[in-house]
Design an enzyme around this catalytic site. Structure first.
Site, PDB file in Angstrom:
ATOM      1  N   CYS A 117       0.863  -1.182   0.000  1.00 20.90           N
ATOM      2  CA  CYS A 117       0.000   0.000   0.000  1.00 20.90           C
ATOM      3  C   CYS A 117       0.893   1.223   0.000  1.00 20.90           C
ATOM      4  O   CYS A 117       2.084   1.133   0.316  1.00 20.90           O
ATOM      5  CB  CYS A 117      -0.928   0.010   1.212  1.00 20.90           C
ATOM      6  SG  CYS A 117      -2.295   1.185   1.006  1.00 20.90           S
ATOM      7  N   LYS A 196     -12.319  -4.918   1.958  1.00 21.04           N
ATOM      8  CA  LYS A 196     -11.816  -4.084   3.040  1.00 21.04           C
ATOM      9  C   LYS A 196     -12.765  -2.909   3.198  1.00 21.04           C
ATOM     10  O   LYS A 196     -12.980  -2.144   2.260  1.00 21.04           O
ATOM     11  CB  LYS A 196     -10.414  -3.607   2.683  1.00 21.04           C
ATOM     12  CG  LYS A 196      -9.860  -2.602   3.658  1.00 21.04           C
ATOM     13  CD  LYS A 196      -8.394  -2.367   3.431  1.00 21.04           C
ATOM     14  CE  LYS A 196      -7.879  -1.280   4.345  1.00 21.04           C
ATOM     15  NZ  LYS A 196      -6.450  -1.054   4.154  1.00 21.04           N
ATOM     16  N   ARG A 218     -11.143   7.724   3.453  1.00 21.10           N
ATOM     17  CA  ARG A 218     -10.874   6.660   2.485  1.00 21.10           C
ATOM     18  C   ARG A 218     -12.157   6.081   1.863  1.00 21.10           C
ATOM     19  O   ARG A 218     -12.145   5.018   1.280  1.00 21.10           O
ATOM     20  CB  ARG A 218     -10.102   5.523   3.159  1.00 21.10           C
ATOM     21  CG  ARG A 218      -8.776   5.917   3.790  1.00 21.10           C
ATOM     22  CD  ARG A 218      -7.801   4.752   3.744  1.00 21.10           C
ATOM     23  NE  ARG A 218      -6.740   4.805   4.743  1.00 21.10           N
ATOM     24  CZ  ARG A 218      -5.713   5.644   4.735  1.00 21.10           C
ATOM     25  NH1 ARG A 218      -5.627   6.562   3.794  1.00 21.10           N
ATOM     26  NH2 ARG A 218      -4.777   5.581   5.670  1.00 21.10           N
ATOM     27  N   GLU A 234     -16.406  -7.787  -5.076  1.00 23.61           N
ATOM     28  CA  GLU A 234     -14.975  -7.478  -4.923  1.00 23.61           C
ATOM     29  C   GLU A 234     -14.142  -8.769  -4.902  1.00 23.61           C
ATOM     30  O   GLU A 234     -13.085  -8.862  -5.517  1.00 23.61           O
ATOM     31  CB  GLU A 234     -14.717  -6.704  -3.619  1.00 23.61           C
ATOM     32  CG  GLU A 234     -15.078  -5.237  -3.668  1.00 23.61           C
ATOM     33  CD  GLU A 234     -14.003  -4.398  -4.377  1.00 23.61           C
ATOM     34  OE1 GLU A 234     -13.021  -4.961  -4.877  1.00 23.61           O
ATOM     35  OE2 GLU A 234     -14.188  -3.169  -4.437  1.00 23.61           O
ATOM     36  N   LYS A 249     -11.589  -7.918   6.187  1.00 17.41           N
ATOM     37  CA  LYS A 249     -11.142  -6.954   7.177  1.00 17.41           C
ATOM     38  C   LYS A 249     -12.118  -5.812   7.340  1.00 17.41           C
ATOM     39  O   LYS A 249     -12.573  -5.307   6.319  1.00 17.41           O
ATOM     40  CB  LYS A 249      -9.789  -6.453   6.680  1.00 17.41           C
ATOM     41  CG  LYS A 249      -9.233  -5.257   7.346  1.00 17.41           C
ATOM     42  CD  LYS A 249      -7.979  -4.886   6.641  1.00 17.41           C
ATOM     43  CE  LYS A 249      -7.396  -3.709   7.364  1.00 17.41           C
ATOM     44  NZ  LYS A 249      -6.302  -3.135   6.675  1.00 17.41           N
ATOM     45  N   SER A 275      -6.571  -3.270  14.367  1.00 17.29           N
ATOM     46  CA  SER A 275      -6.055  -2.536  15.525  1.00 17.29           C
ATOM     47  C   SER A 275      -7.146  -2.139  16.521  1.00 17.29           C
ATOM     48  O   SER A 275      -6.969  -2.312  17.733  1.00 17.29           O
ATOM     49  CB  SER A 275      -5.300  -1.297  15.048  1.00 17.29           C
ATOM     50  OG  SER A 275      -6.123  -0.483  14.229  1.00 17.29           O
TER      51      SER A 275
END
Ligand code: PBG
Length: 324
Positions: A117, A196, A218, A234, A249, A275
């Site tokens: 990324c 994602k 994003r 996707e 994710k 996270s």
């Protein structure tokens, strides 16, 4: 019928247990930074560190001793620019880390997965090339593909066993596959972050990787959390373009998406306990509100039960110790 008959002892419960978590199912993320002897704790992620290459090798050796399956590598470059040069130059920080990890007999037993990324490397923190438009800015899709492909090829040359694109640009899996094949890396698999979602649960990661977008968000490239059918499209597209495995994710708020993917495709599926999922559990442990050991294993078991073959988790070392 009495359902409790099979719950009467631990050995009976073990005999009829449907799902397991093994250390080898777990992937441990590492954040590699410049310097030497550096081990800097991330304030919103107790127990997770920015590690210089030498410290990352030590951490990897410990992970290997614990039987963990692999590592997912992220980098914090010395400097950032508009093009995210640090992601695709051969002297990039993750490239250096990969070469060092491959020198260690213990660490190289782990599957080394390189995240692909630009957001950790761009000055603006977006996952692609940013251009100004009449009504603000756009993250350009097609000009980003070339840079992602260069990053993936460079990481594979440096020793990545798997490359894992997490940017969510359209067509990146195909572009990366072509670049790998052109660079004699036809054997390198692609683990695509196929679905994602644009999630609040990435907050602490953006501190760890210093990758928060400097403006905007994003949502024009990551998926809307409401959409499961779109997630399946996707996945289909990434597999058509040549993805070998897919990564879902976040994990815990999206277990239904993992289950739907499991029922739809036969490729190996990973899930990323991100996270924010880690930090909220850690916060509850710090308050004494949850039993740490049981909650860690239960959170991972739920993700496996939803259908994930392997799990990327910041709890990998803790869980491996609990399972030993
Ligand atoms: C890079 C990337 C992110 C995460 C993994 N790869 C951040 C983001 O998309 O903002 C998040 C992982 C985590 O929260 O643990 N694009």
């Amino acid at each position: 019928m009495r359902m409790r008959r099979l719950r009467r002892s631990e050995s009976l419960r073990a005999l009829v247990r449907e799902t397991s978590v093994e250390p080898g199912d777990l992937i441990y993320p590492l954040f590699i930074c410049p310097g030497e002897g550096i081990r800097k704790e991330i304030s919103s992620m107790p127990g997770v560190f920015n590690l210089s290459v030498d410290e990352a090798v030590r951490e990897a050796e410990e992970a290997a001793r614990l039987g963990i399956g692999g590592l997912l590598l992220f980098g914090l470059p010395e400097t950032k620019d508009e093009q995210g040069t640090g992601a695709w130059e051969d002297e990039g920080i993750v490239q250096q880390g990969l070469r060092a990890l491959k020198q260690s007999a213990a660490a190289k037993k782990l599957v080394l997965i390189a995240d692909v990324c630009l957001c950790e490397y761009t000055s603006h923190g977006h996952c692609g090339i940013v251009v100004e438009t009449r009504d603000g800015f756009d993250v350009e899709n097609d000009s980003t593909l070339d840079l992602l492909a260069r990053a993936a090829a460079s990481l594979a040359r440096a020793g990545a066993d798997i490359v894992a694109p997490s940017d969510m640009m359209d067509g990146r899996v195909g572009a990366i596959r072509r670049a790998l094949d052109d660079e004699n890396c036809a054997h390198t698999p692609i683990l695509s972050y196929a679905s994602k979602f644009a999630s609040a649960f990435y907050g602490p990661f953006r501190e760890a990787a210093d990758s928060a977008p400097q403006f905007g968000d994003r949502k024009t490239y990551q998926m809307d959390g409401a959409n499961i059918r779109e997630a399946m499209r996707e996945i289909d597209l990434d597999l058509l373009e040549g993805a070998d495995m897919i990564l879902m994710k976040p994990a815990m708020p999206y277990l239904d998406v993992i289950r739907a993917a499991r029922e739809r495709v036969d490729v190996p599926i990973g899930a990323y306990q991100v996270s924010g999922e880690y930090s909220m559990l850690q916060a509850a442990f710090a308050k004494g509100w949850l039993d740490r050991d049981r909650a860690i294993l239960e959170s991972l078991l739920g993700i496996r039960r939803a259908g994930a073959d392997f799990i990327v988790t910041y709890f990998a070392k803790d869980a491996a110790k609990l399972l030993a």
